[in-house]
Scaffold this active site. Structure first.
Site, PDB file in Angstrom:
ATOM      1  N   GLU A  30       6.543  -6.753  -1.619  1.00  0.00           N
ATOM      2  CA  GLU A  30       7.260  -5.540  -1.218  1.00  0.00           C
ATOM      3  C   GLU A  30       6.308  -4.540  -0.572  1.00  0.00           C
ATOM      4  O   GLU A  30       6.626  -3.919   0.438  1.00  0.00           O
ATOM      5  CB  GLU A  30       7.940  -4.909  -2.441  1.00  0.00           C
ATOM      6  CG  GLU A  30       8.756  -3.665  -2.081  1.00  0.00           C
ATOM      7  CD  GLU A  30       9.459  -3.041  -3.280  1.00  0.00           C
ATOM      8  OE1 GLU A  30       9.019  -3.291  -4.422  1.00  0.00           O
ATOM      9  OE2 GLU A  30      10.432  -2.314  -3.062  1.00  0.00           O
ATOM     10  N   GLU A  38      -0.382   6.871  -6.018  1.00  0.00           N
ATOM     11  CA  GLU A  38      -1.332   6.959  -7.132  1.00  0.00           C
ATOM     12  C   GLU A  38      -1.441   5.619  -7.859  1.00  0.00           C
ATOM     13  O   GLU A  38      -2.536   5.214  -8.268  1.00  0.00           O
ATOM     14  CB  GLU A  38      -0.912   8.074  -8.086  1.00  0.00           C
ATOM     15  CG  GLU A  38      -1.118   9.472  -7.516  1.00  0.00           C
ATOM     16  CD  GLU A  38      -0.196   9.798  -6.343  1.00  0.00           C
ATOM     17  OE1 GLU A  38       0.932   9.269  -6.296  1.00  0.00           O
ATOM     18  OE2 GLU A  38      -0.606  10.557  -5.452  1.00  0.00           O
TER      19      GLU A  38
END
Lengths: 360, 389
Positions: free
Chosen positions: B252, B374
């Site tokens: 993905e 992050e």
């Protein structure tokens, strides 16, 4: 692999400690090291085999420059083996061929006298070449001549009646004064004054007025190789920093376990990865489609300049206090990053090349 | 580089085939989600040519060019796939079909499915007959995806599934969902998840669309109330679904980054602005655009470099986190520049159709969906740089 062989040699002969030792001894050049590099074929990396070189091309030159950058190796590789060799290769008359053979053998080094002001311009020709008999007299000044203190010969861009012209002359010519610079990166650089320096017609490289056409591919080759060196510098600084993050203990654990530092290091790694694509692309473009390589080269130099600058700033910050001490090597990386950012065109110069080519 | 004769012939074949078979009205380069066929049981073709285009492509395996022929693909290697895409781009052809089956489930089945599953599941995806959606995130399991609480209770020959998924794109239009479901509550969190295939068309499954800051969105919440899942409907082993999920997440990340920056598909921002708005006179904006141009070119080269490595059998692996991070952060920057360049003219809310403000607002989710920036930096620091966890 070329990179493995180069790395093994440089780790042995030219770690950062070698540059430090040169600096501390007040020297900026190690002729013995260059002779060994030439012995391995590095001086002839871009010179055809039938002219005494190994003819491996620009991607290979980039591989060598990248490895040299990792440990800040001081050598005339870029000036001599990349820029001068490419310029001489454009002409390839009997004299240029002889010079190429001597370069490949490690017997001849060159410096490029181009820049005149604070900033790089590929067409700086404020030095004048006034006709005098069969030759010319050169008058004016050049600055930031990298490797100019120890080089045997110079390529000088000067303005003649026919237009910008490239001259190839020895450094010990009368009327030429060479002043070594104490440059922050502890490498060889000089300022030059030409007081009616006599040059013969034979010392015009190529034809008078053709200087820019001969110099342009040479500068592109130099910019691409310098970008590869900068990428190596960034990689070296990052590896040193990541190693420190693993070793250095504060608050009872390695500082590399703190997310704030992890993310700074990871971001730097991303920038280096992205820049390495631009470096590989530039080497490939110079080898395969040299006439269309301008944007690829400027992209490499712009990205590498930004990435090397980031790497040394992050490197110092993440090392903390030790990063700003002269005992530690990070400062050498920071100083060389600053010099390499300026040489052969800074970020803004190359970003504008890209914008112009993109039509905006 | 010059192409080998073999590849040059392949290119000519593709070019000829496209010239004859791609309907002229679909050669408009329109790749908006709403204008591309997604397939599925409920799909209503927007035109005859959309239907013909799908059927012609599916017949040759062109909806999934790299899948093996046995499962509905064309068995192309990367060099051929690249040529295929280049020829599609050359005539601005719309994709014949796009779906989460193609992007996500297919690759998972190819990697983890049994032979029977490959034969059952893949051809209907390739032909656009079954439309899949993805059930990963939950209200309480975002970045900490492995903490999913949707529960599958073992009832012998089937599971009974209860819980809620969120950010399930097009769940309201999908025929089936592949979902991460906790099938062992006592095991450590990564070891009790199964990758289940659930029919949406049953009383125990309901969906509700989510409105975003950018307007209408494909995103839904999906609720499971005693949904029934036969035991055969699982990819990989029971309680080993995290392995499948991780593989898919890598995939993905690569497709998000590839989709955003396009393999050479994104036009120069500087040139685009000059053509749309004239010379960029503001020196500050001009400098920002120049920097963006430099970075865009280098990012594009990076995506190509990793795609080439994939062809040599070397997947991006953990480096897909880098691709995702740089491409999504860049897209946000690009959208900000487009808004700045547009000025007051870019401030009109044009309902739910997107437009420039819609694209700008939607880009804010790029660095969140598929793993936040992050999380990506965390993956890089631990797995690539080897920093302590």
């Amino acid at each position: 692999m070329l990179s493995d062989a180069a790395r093994a040699f440089l780790d042995d002969k030219a770690p950062v400690a070698q540059l430090r030792a040169l600096r501390d001894a007040g020297r900026s050049h190690d002729a013995g090291l260059w002779a060994e590099m030439a012995g391995m074929g590095w001086a002839g990396i871009l010179i055809a085999e039938d002219q005494g070189g190994v003819g491996m091309g620009h991607a290979a030159a980039g591989v060598l420059a990248h490895e040299m950058g990792k440990t800040l190796v001081a050598s005339p590789f870029l000036s001599t083996a990349v820029i001068a060799a490419t310029a001489l290769g454009q002409v390839a008359d009997a004299r240029a061929r002889s010079a190429l053979g001597q370069i490949a053998a490690g017997d001849l080094t060159y410096a490029i006298a181009l820049q005149e002001g604070r900033k790089f311009a590929a067409d700086s020709a404020g030095v004048t070449a006034t006709p005098d008999g069969n030759g010319f007299r050169l008058t004016g000044a050049k600055g930031f001549v990298v490797d100019g203190g120890a080089a045997d010969r110079l390529l000088v861009l000067a303005q003649s009646d026919q237009g910008p012209t490239l001259f190839d002359l020895p450094c010990d010519r009368d009327g030429l004064s060479i002043t070594g610079r104490a440059q922050i990166d502890a490498r060889d650089a000089a300022d030059l004054r030409f007081d009616a320096v006599p040059v013969s017609g034979d010392e015009v490289l190529g034809d008078a007025g053709q200087g820019l056409a001969i110099l342009a591919p040479a500068l592109r080759a130099g910019q691409a190789a310098l970008a590869a060196e900068q990428l190596g510098l960034a990689t070296g600084a990052m590896e040193m920093t990541v190693g420190y993050l693993k070793d250095r203990q504060q608050f009872g654990r390695p500082i590399g376990s703190f997310q704030a530092l992890q993310h700074r290091a990871a971001r730097l790694w991303c920038e280096i990865e992205v820049t390495s694509s631009a470096i590989l692309n530039a080497g490939r473009a110079l080898d395969e489609t040299p006439d269309m390589a301008e944007v690829a080269v400027s992209l490499a130099k712009a990205r590498a300049t930004a990435t090397a600058t980031l790497a040394v700033q992050e490197g110092v910050q993440m090392h903390g206090g030790i990063g700003v001490t002269d005992d530690y090597d990070m400062g050498f990386y920071m100083k060389r990053a600053r010099v390499s950012a300026e040489w052969l065109g800074d970020y803004g110069y190359h970003a504008q090349v890209i914008a112009r080519a993109g039509g905006f | 580089m010059t192409e080998t004769t073999e590849l040059a012939e392949f290119r000519q074949d593709i070019r000829d085939w496209l010239a004859e078979n791609c309907p002229p009205d679909l050669r408009d380069g329109n790749l908006e989600d709403d204008n591309v066929c997604w397939g599925g049981r409920d799909w209503v073709f927007q035109s005859d040519s959309q239907r013909d285009w799908l059927h012609r492509c599916a017949e040759r395996g062109y909806t999934v060019p790299t899948w093996p022929r046995a499962y509905g693909g064309a068995g192309m290697d990367r060099a051929r796939e690249k040529i295929f895409r280049e020829e599609m781009d050359r005539i601005n052809a719309r994709l014949p079909l796009q779906s989460f089956g193609i992007w996500m489930l297919g690759p998972a089945v190819l990697a983890f499915g049994t032979e029977d599953q490959k034969q059952d599941l893949l051809p209907p995806i390739a032909r656009g007959e079954v439309r899949w959606c993805q059930g990963y995130s939950e209200p309480g399991a975002g970045s900490d995806l492995a903490s999913v609480q949707t529960r599958g209770e073992d009832r012998g020959d089937h599971w009974v599934v209860n819980g809620q998924k969120i950010w399930t794109s097009y769940a309201n239009k999908a025929d089936r969902i592949f979902a991460l479901v906790r099938t062992d509550s006592d095991a450590p969190k990564h070891k009790g998840i199964s990758f289940l295939l659930i029919d949406m068309d049953q009383p125990g499954v309901t969906t509700r669309p989510i409105q975003l800051i950018s307007g209408k969105s494909p995103f839904c919440e999906t609720f499971f109330d005693d949904a029934i899942v036969p035991k055969a409907q699982i990819i990989g082993e029971v309680n080993r679904g995290w392995d499948v999920a991780k593989h898919l997440l890598t995939h993905e990340r690569e497709s998000i980054s590839g989709g955003l920056t396009g393999m050479g598909g994104v036009p120069s921002l500087g040139r685009y602005l000059k053509e749309e708005l004239g010379e960029i006179s503001d020196p500050v904006l001009r400098a920002d655009v120049m920097r963006a141009e430099v970075d865009a070119m280098a990012i594009r080269l990076t995506l190509e470099r990793y795609a080439d490595q994939a062809e040599d059998g070397q997947g991006a692996g953990d480096a897909s986190a880098m691709l995702k991070y740089v491409a999504t952060e860049f897209n946000k920057r690009r959208q900000e520049l487009l808004m700045t360049a547009g000025g007051a003219a870019a401030l009109d809310w044009d309902g739910d159709t997107g437009g420039r403000p819609g694209d700008w607002l939607r880009s804010k989710a790029n660095s969140i969906e598929g793993g936040t920036s992050e999380i990506m930096l965390g993956i890089i620091s631990r797995r690539i740089l080897g920093l302590p966890g």
